[in-house]
Scaffold this motif. Structure first.
Motif, PDB file in Angstrom:
ATOM      1  N   ALA A  54       0.639  -1.151  -0.052  1.00  0.00           N
ATOM      2  CA  ALA A  54       0.060  -0.141   0.051  1.00  0.00           C
ATOM      3  C   ALA A  54       1.019   1.211  -0.060  1.00  0.00           C
ATOM      4  O   ALA A  54       0.417   2.281  -0.479  1.00  0.00           O
ATOM      5  N   ILE A  55       2.155   1.100   0.714  1.00  0.00           N
ATOM      6  CA  ILE A  55       2.800   2.403   0.550  1.00  0.00           C
ATOM      7  C   ILE A  55       3.396   2.591  -0.526  1.00  0.00           C
ATOM      8  O   ILE A  55       3.575   3.729  -1.089  1.00  0.00           O
ATOM      9  N   ASP A  56       3.950   1.433  -1.027  1.00  0.00           N
ATOM     10  CA  ASP A  56       4.578   1.496  -2.350  1.00  0.00           C
ATOM     11  C   ASP A  56       3.699   2.080  -3.426  1.00  0.00           C
ATOM     12  O   ASP A  56       4.137   2.864  -4.214  1.00  0.00           O
ATOM     13  N   ASP A  57       2.381   1.729  -3.468  1.00  0.00           N
ATOM     14  CA  ASP A  57       1.395   2.211  -4.256  1.00  0.00           C
ATOM     15  C   ASP A  57       1.362   3.610  -4.264  1.00  0.00           C
ATOM     16  O   ASP A  57       1.166   4.424  -5.287  1.00  0.00           O
ATOM     17  N   GLN A  58       1.146   4.069  -2.763  1.00  0.00           N
ATOM     18  CA  GLN A  58       0.943   5.454  -2.654  1.00  0.00           C
ATOM     19  C   GLN A  58       1.904   6.397  -3.136  1.00  0.00           C
ATOM     20  O   GLN A  58       1.827   7.356  -3.737  1.00  0.00           O
ATOM     21  N   ILE A  59       3.248   5.982  -2.933  1.00  0.00           N
ATOM     22  CA  ILE A  59       4.380   6.806  -3.388  1.00  0.00           C
ATOM     23  C   ILE A  59       4.161   6.767  -5.069  1.00  0.00           C
ATOM     24  O   ILE A  59       4.386   7.741  -5.599  1.00  0.00           O
ATOM     25  N   LYS A  60       3.919   5.435  -5.620  1.00  0.00           N
ATOM     26  CA  LYS A  60       3.956   5.729  -6.923  1.00  0.00           C
ATOM     27  C   LYS A  60       2.754   6.529  -7.501  1.00  0.00           C
ATOM     28  O   LYS A  60       3.110   7.318  -8.693  1.00  0.00           O
ATOM     29  N   GLN A  61       1.706   6.313  -7.101  1.00  0.00           N
ATOM     30  CA  GLN A  61       0.289   7.365  -7.073  1.00  0.00           C
ATOM     31  C   GLN A  61       0.816   8.964  -7.357  1.00  0.00           C
ATOM     32  O   GLN A  61       0.599   9.525  -8.113  1.00  0.00           O
ATOM     33  N   HIS A  62       1.513   9.197  -6.322  1.00  0.00           N
ATOM     34  CA  HIS A  62       1.742  10.512  -5.941  1.00  0.00           C
ATOM     35  C   HIS A  62       3.079  11.095  -6.325  1.00  0.00           C
ATOM     36  O   HIS A  62       3.242  12.544  -6.365  1.00  0.00           O
ATOM     37  N   ILE A  99       8.946   2.613  -5.914  1.00  0.00           N
ATOM     38  CA  ILE A  99       8.272   2.861  -7.123  1.00  0.00           C
ATOM     39  C   ILE A  99       8.594   1.545  -8.036  1.00  0.00           C
ATOM     40  O   ILE A  99       7.789   0.906  -8.669  1.00  0.00           O
ATOM     41  N   PHE A 100       9.824   1.243  -8.169  1.00  0.00           N
ATOM     42  CA  PHE A 100      10.397   0.196  -9.048  1.00  0.00           C
ATOM     43  C   PHE A 100      10.885  -1.011  -8.097  1.00  0.00           C
ATOM     44  O   PHE A 100      11.831  -1.560  -8.502  1.00  0.00           O
ATOM     45  N   ARG A 101      10.080  -1.339  -7.161  1.00  0.00           N
ATOM     46  CA  ARG A 101      10.688  -2.519  -6.276  1.00  0.00           C
ATOM     47  C   ARG A 101      10.796  -3.575  -7.274  1.00  0.00           C
ATOM     48  O   ARG A 101       9.895  -3.967  -7.878  1.00  0.00           O
ATOM     49  N   ARG A 102      11.877  -4.395  -6.824  1.00  0.00           N
ATOM     50  CA  ARG A 102      12.408  -5.699  -7.749  1.00  0.00           C
ATOM     51  C   ARG A 102      12.516  -5.445  -9.025  1.00  0.00           C
ATOM     52  O   ARG A 102      12.285  -6.318  -9.881  1.00  0.00           O
ATOM     53  N   GLN A 103      12.778  -4.257  -9.628  1.00  0.00           N
ATOM     54  CA  GLN A 103      13.062  -3.798 -11.110  1.00  0.00           C
ATOM     55  C   GLN A 103      14.258  -2.968 -10.962  1.00  0.00           C
ATOM     56  O   GLN A 103      14.802  -2.451 -10.231  1.00  0.00           O
ATOM     57  N   LYS A 104      15.039  -3.074 -12.143  1.00  0.00           N
ATOM     58  CA  LYS A 104      16.376  -2.647 -12.454  1.00  0.00           C
ATOM     59  C   LYS A 104      16.135  -1.203 -12.355  1.00  0.00           C
ATOM     60  O   LYS A 104      17.148  -0.516 -12.154  1.00  0.00           O
TER      61      LYS A 104
END
Length: 224
Positions: A54-62, A99-104
């Motif tokens: 949920a925190i990851d999603d919130q940061i990505k959204q905003h 925002i890019f968790r587990r991505q390069k």
């Protein structure tokens, strides 16, 4: 004819928008009423180092667009201001990983945060403007680096910061700082041994060595 009043208004309007965005980033990360200096609330510790989806999603959204704007140079003027520097580091070093968790792409912004933090550390007058737990996030880009000198910079300065926290009598923050020092030391030892973080190899498309594969069987992965 050049309308200087119109130009000045646009610059002022842009400054106000940027100031609002900087405050939004810092108030989200530290929460608006936290003093960032004498204590470390457990809820903040969890948000910073054990975030939920949920925190990851919130940061990505905003803040996704802000991360793009930072990389494209649209926020370069933030580096002329105390809070702007800190917000840039939070964006490049922390929000990128949410925002890019587990991505390069999580590591694509590290050079931005390192460049700003190196400039801050070069001048004690600037570095000492920041409160204790703001300083932590100025040091963490060095811990994320795969450069041994950067790792030593982080470990040494976290220890100095912890000593000052104890001298100032902020004992409620001491446990959290000791935990951060422990993890900094672990990061340092991994870079000393391997010259890089083996747990990043897969996402970055790097071939792991036999020694790294052995380490990864039960070694610390640190999230990212």
């Amino acid at each position: 004819m050049i309308n200087f009043k119109q130009i000045s208004y646009r610059k002022y309007s842009t400054f106000l928008q940027n100031e609002k965005k900087v405050k939004q980033i810092l108030n989200f990360w530290f929460t608006e009423n936290y003093d960032r200096h004498s204590t470390l609330p457990p809820a903040l510790l969890r948000k910073w180092f054990n975030p939920t989806q949920a925190i990851d999603d919130q940061i990505k959204q905003h803040f996704f667009q802000d991360l793009h704007n930072l990389k494209s140079g649209q926020y370069n003027d933030w580096e002329n201001h105390r809070d702007g520097k800190l917000a840039s580091v939070i964006l490049a070093d922390q929000f990128s990983r949410n925002i890019f968790r587990r991505q390069k792409d999580a590591f694509e912004y590290d050079e931005i945060s390192l460049r700003i933090c190196r400039q801050i550390l070069k001048q004690d007058k600037i570095y000492n403007q920041y409160k204790n737990f703001e300083k932590v996030f100025i040091l963490l880009p060095f811990e994320h680096s795969e450069n041994l000198d950067d790792q030593q910079t982080c470990y040494y300065n976290l220890k100095l910061l912890a000593d000052n926290i104890v001298k100032d009598g902020y004992y409620d923050a001491e446990v959290a700082m000791n935990m951060m020092i422990k993890y900094s030391y672990q990061h340092l030892k991994v870079i000393e041994e391997f010259g890089r973080f083996p747990h990043r190899n897969e996402v970055l498309g790097r071939q792991s060595t036999p020694n790294e594969l052995e380490y990864l069987k039960d070694g610390q992965r640190y999230g990212q």
